[in-house]
Design a protein around this motif. Structure first.
Motif, PDB file in Angstrom:
ATOM      1  N   ALA A   1       0.846  -1.381  -0.057  1.00 20.64           N
ATOM      2  CA  ALA A   1       0.175   0.078   0.145  1.00 20.64           C
ATOM      3  C   ALA A   1       0.764   1.319  -0.014  1.00 20.64           C
ATOM      4  O   ALA A   1       0.376   2.405  -0.511  1.00 20.64           O
TER       5      ALA A   1
ATOM      6  N   GLY B   1       1.767   0.679  -4.492  1.00 25.76           N
ATOM      7  CA  GLY B   1       0.654   0.649  -5.477  1.00 25.76           C
ATOM      8  C   GLY B   1       0.699  -0.685  -6.049  1.00 25.76           C
ATOM      9  O   GLY B   1      -0.094  -0.677  -6.895  1.00 25.76           O
TER      10      GLY B   1
ATOM     11  N   THR C   1      -0.963   0.726  -9.244  1.00 23.64           N
ATOM     12  CA  THR C   1      -1.640   2.184  -9.283  1.00 23.64           C
ATOM     13  C   THR C   1      -0.747   3.433  -9.517  1.00 23.64           C
ATOM     14  O   THR C   1      -0.906   4.534  -9.982  1.00 23.64           O
TER      15      THR C   1
ATOM     16  N   ASN D   1       0.869   5.033  -7.308  1.00 23.72           N
ATOM     17  CA  ASN D   1       0.854   5.899  -6.424  1.00 23.72           C
ATOM     18  C   ASN D   1       1.516   5.461  -5.030  1.00 23.72           C
ATOM     19  O   ASN D   1       1.362   4.306  -4.756  1.00 23.72           O
ATOM     20  N   ASP D   2       1.967   6.334  -4.077  1.00 25.77           N
ATOM     21  CA  ASP D   2       2.721   5.897  -3.150  1.00 25.77           C
ATOM     22  C   ASP D   2       1.828   6.354  -1.751  1.00 25.77           C
ATOM     23  O   ASP D   2       2.124   6.086  -0.644  1.00 25.77           O
TER      24      ASP D   2
ATOM     25  N   ASN E   1      -4.184   3.810  -2.008  1.00 21.35           N
ATOM     26  CA  ASN E   1      -3.843   2.571  -2.627  1.00 21.35           C
ATOM     27  C   ASN E   1      -4.983   1.343  -1.953  1.00 21.35           C
ATOM     28  O   ASN E   1      -5.309   0.876  -2.665  1.00 21.35           O
TER      29      ASN E   1
ATOM     30  N   SER F   1      -8.077   1.764  -3.753  1.00 21.09           N
ATOM     31  CA  SER F   1      -7.903   1.087  -5.193  1.00 21.09           C
ATOM     32  C   SER F   1      -7.944  -0.247  -5.068  1.00 21.09           C
ATOM     33  O   SER F   1      -8.440  -0.936  -5.873  1.00 21.09           O
TER      34      SER F   1
END
Length: 160
Positions: A103, A115, A133, A135-136, A141, A144
């Motif tokens: 995550a 992600g 994703t 994303n960090d 996350n 998502s």
């Protein structure tokens, strides 16, 4: 991000309509998959149970894994399939979701970036998916990952 109810209503209604059940093993989603499934009125008709399996201790205790399975590399389609199949068998469900990922804000010990998540659905047929994703943000996350897991379950159940 959609609400828990919005994320799970399509699959919850489909499972209720078919008289089928689901179980969940999740880690990086932190319980959001189960929370979403439980947010749908009538969830007791399809949701059998779930667990946030976040550590090797949880793998041993909740999934009854031996040492070799408990030490298996997470965040892979193979691992997600194993935890989904195990949870499905333990709870005698028609379907199960397995989820394992990173995550954030950093990657996991296996070298996967924040992600990254591996998802699996086990049932009369199985399906897997890797989602990245890019994303960090940990909470983003988690949401998502939960949505992606529910989407995979919906697509798999609907196709069969």
């Amino acid at each position: 991000m959609p609400s828990l109810l919005e994320m799970a209503t399509p699959v919850g209604e489909l499972l209720k309509q078919r008289g089928q059940t689901v179980a969940v093993s999740e880690s990086a989603a932190g319980g959001l998959v189960s929370a979403a499934l439980l947010s749908v009125p009538g969830a007791s008709g399809y949701y059998l149970g779930g667990a946030s399996v976040y550590t090797q201790t949880a793998r041993r205790g909740l999934l009854r894994f031996n040492d070799a399975k408990a030490q298996m590399r997470g965040s892979t389609e193979e691992y997600a399939t194993l935890v989904a199949t195990t949870m499905r068998d333990l709870l005698e469900a028609d379907w199960a979701i397995g989820e394992s990922g990173a995550a954030g804000p950093s990657g996991n010990r296996y070298g996967d970036p924040a992600g990254h998540v591996a998802l699996a659905v086990a049932g009369p047929v199985s399906a897997t998916r890797i989602v990245q994703t890019g994303n960090d943000d940990r909470e983003d996350n988690m949401w998502s990952f939960a949505k992606a897991a529910l989407d995979l379950l919906y697509e798999t159940v609907k196709a069969n």
